[in-house]
Design a protein around this motif. Sequence first.
Motif, short mmCIF file in Angstrom:
data_model
loop_
_atom_site.label_atom_id
_atom_site.label_comp_id
_atom_site.label_asym_id
_atom_site.label_seq_id
_atom_site.Cartn_x
_atom_site.Cartn_y
_atom_site.Cartn_z
N VAL A 1 52.92 -68.16 -22.91
CA VAL A 1 54.14 -67.60 -21.63
C VAL A 1 54.68 -68.83 -22.49
O VAL A 1 54.85 -69.50 -22.30
CB VAL A 1 54.12 -67.30 -20.50
CG1 VAL A 1 52.79 -66.74 -20.04
CG2 VAL A 1 53.70 -68.69 -20.06
N THR A 2 56.72 -68.84 -22.31
CA THR A 2 57.49 -69.98 -22.53
C THR A 2 58.46 -69.36 -20.51
O THR A 2 58.25 -68.76 -20.73
CB THR A 2 58.18 -69.71 -23.22
OG1 THR A 2 59.35 -70.79 -23.54
CG2 THR A 2 58.39 -68.13 -23.75
N ASP A 3 58.76 -70.39 -20.89
CA ASP A 3 59.42 -70.89 -19.59
C ASP A 3 60.62 -69.69 -20.05
O ASP A 3 61.28 -70.10 -20.87
CB ASP A 3 60.26 -72.04 -19.18
CG ASP A 3 59.25 -72.62 -18.67
OD1 ASP A 3 58.44 -72.31 -17.50
OD2 ASP A 3 58.52 -73.94 -18.28
N SER B 1 64.20 -68.67 -25.78
CA SER B 1 63.02 -67.97 -25.23
C SER B 1 63.40 -66.54 -25.06
O SER B 1 62.94 -65.66 -25.12
CB SER B 1 62.06 -67.89 -24.61
OG SER B 1 62.74 -68.44 -23.07
N GLN C 1 59.47 -66.24 -16.53
CA GLN C 1 58.64 -65.97 -17.43
C GLN C 1 58.98 -65.55 -18.43
O GLN C 1 59.50 -64.73 -17.90
CB GLN C 1 57.13 -67.14 -17.30
CG GLN C 1 57.05 -68.29 -16.38
CD GLN C 1 55.72 -69.37 -16.67
OE1 GLN C 1 54.66 -67.90 -16.39
NE2 GLN C 1 55.47 -70.23 -16.93
N ARG D 1 47.91 -68.59 -17.16
CA ARG D 1 48.49 -68.95 -18.48
C ARG D 1 48.97 -69.64 -18.76
O ARG D 1 48.30 -71.07 -18.48
CB ARG D 1 50.21 -67.95 -17.59
CG ARG D 1 50.63 -66.88 -17.24
CD ARG D 1 51.51 -66.60 -16.30
NE ARG D 1 52.05 -65.79 -15.69
CZ ARG D 1 52.43 -65.05 -15.04
NH1 ARG D 1 53.93 -65.46 -14.89
NH2 ARG D 1 53.52 -63.89 -14.48
N THR D 2 48.98 -69.75 -20.31
CA THR D 2 49.27 -71.04 -21.25
C THR D 2 50.46 -71.29 -21.06
O THR D 2 50.67 -70.33 -22.00
CB THR D 2 48.47 -71.22 -21.92
OG1 THR D 2 47.46 -71.29 -21.74
CG2 THR D 2 48.55 -72.33 -23.20
N THR D 3 51.40 -72.10 -20.39
CA THR D 3 53.01 -72.56 -21.36
C THR D 3 53.17 -73.30 -22.72
O THR D 3 52.95 -73.91 -22.24
CB THR D 3 53.74 -73.14 -19.98
OG1 THR D 3 52.94 -72.35 -18.51
CG2 THR D 3 54.63 -73.43 -19.76
#
Length: 389
Positions: A118-120, A125, A135, A175-177
């Motif tokens: 995931v990305t903030d 994004s 996210q 989740r991996t940011t």
Amino acid sequence: MTFAAILSASRASGDSPAGLRATLHFAGQTLVEYQARQAARAGADRIFILVNVITPAISQAVDRLGADGIAVALVRDMVALVRDMPRDADSLLVADGAIISQSHFDALAGAEGDALLVTDDSRASAPFERIDAGQRWAGLARVSPDLLFGTLDMIGDWDLALTLVRGAVQQGVRRTTVPQDDLLEGRVALVEGQPQADLVAQSVLSMTSRSGRTRGGVEHYLFGPVARLLGPALMRSQVPALQVRIASMMIGAIALVPIELDWPIIGFCLLLFALLLSEVSDRLDELALRTPPSGWIAFITPFFALLGLAIASGSITATYLALMLAILLLADRWRRTGGARAWMIFTPGTALLLLLLAMLLGEGMSWMLDIAMICAIGSMGAIILLKRG
């Protein structure tokens, strides 16, 4: 633990409604082919590509992947996916049009259980799918068989990737940011058209060009840096690695003509250029996530170099040197040099350069042949003595 990969190839590109994101050109191939090679490099043993229509570009991509030993299946409906998907292995899900650095593929491949990349939420994004207030999904996920088949049982005509992601979010999976730098520098991106793909490719290829395999001698210290410099530019110009390799073979064969005519300086310069092109071809393969050849085709240009070396001198010492260099070449190409450093490995390019320098200085080749033979013996001894048990 093995796992499968699910890629999507159905969304239209922004360039043309008739084109697909998956068939955009990226790193010398279609984007979906690049994604498949990334998944295979991360450890996926089966790759499924979800398609609405099987286009010639996708068929050709599957053929190229199959030729490289990557098992790929095209899936046109959920019934086929339920039938063919493994029920005892996780699946790596890749979004349509996603370009994600190999490090993220490797990280999720080495994880256990369901996981989302995931990305903030930010302006950078914005192209990615929002999953909650803060996210967005960064285009890569690992799903268990339970989640996958539970989703397939109720999916109907819904979008598989997004439905799986929503199911993973509802279950609260790990989740991996993605760092914001990865988004800003193009290591994680979602492309819709060819201009975007070209822009991201510049970042990805320049980053990849900093790494690569280690060779010995001149091939490492001189040809390697030049190949890393030329590789991304040639890749962006869509120059195939095979064409560069064929050019190196042809120049290597042509180089034997001036050597036979007693013009060894010209011949040796051509042979060194042929070896450089061979190294560039290897680099193009690496940038495209293909494994450089290690069979007979990889040794044609070096064979011409060794043949030219033997012909130029015409002495038994040169013949013995060529044979020893052939053995060292095999060890270097097949990564059987043990703990020997790059400067310890005496290569055909190194021998040619030393002999060329001797001729340019007007000293002749005889004494330099003796030095080259001593270097070859020392190199072989280093490989044997430093070999790891």
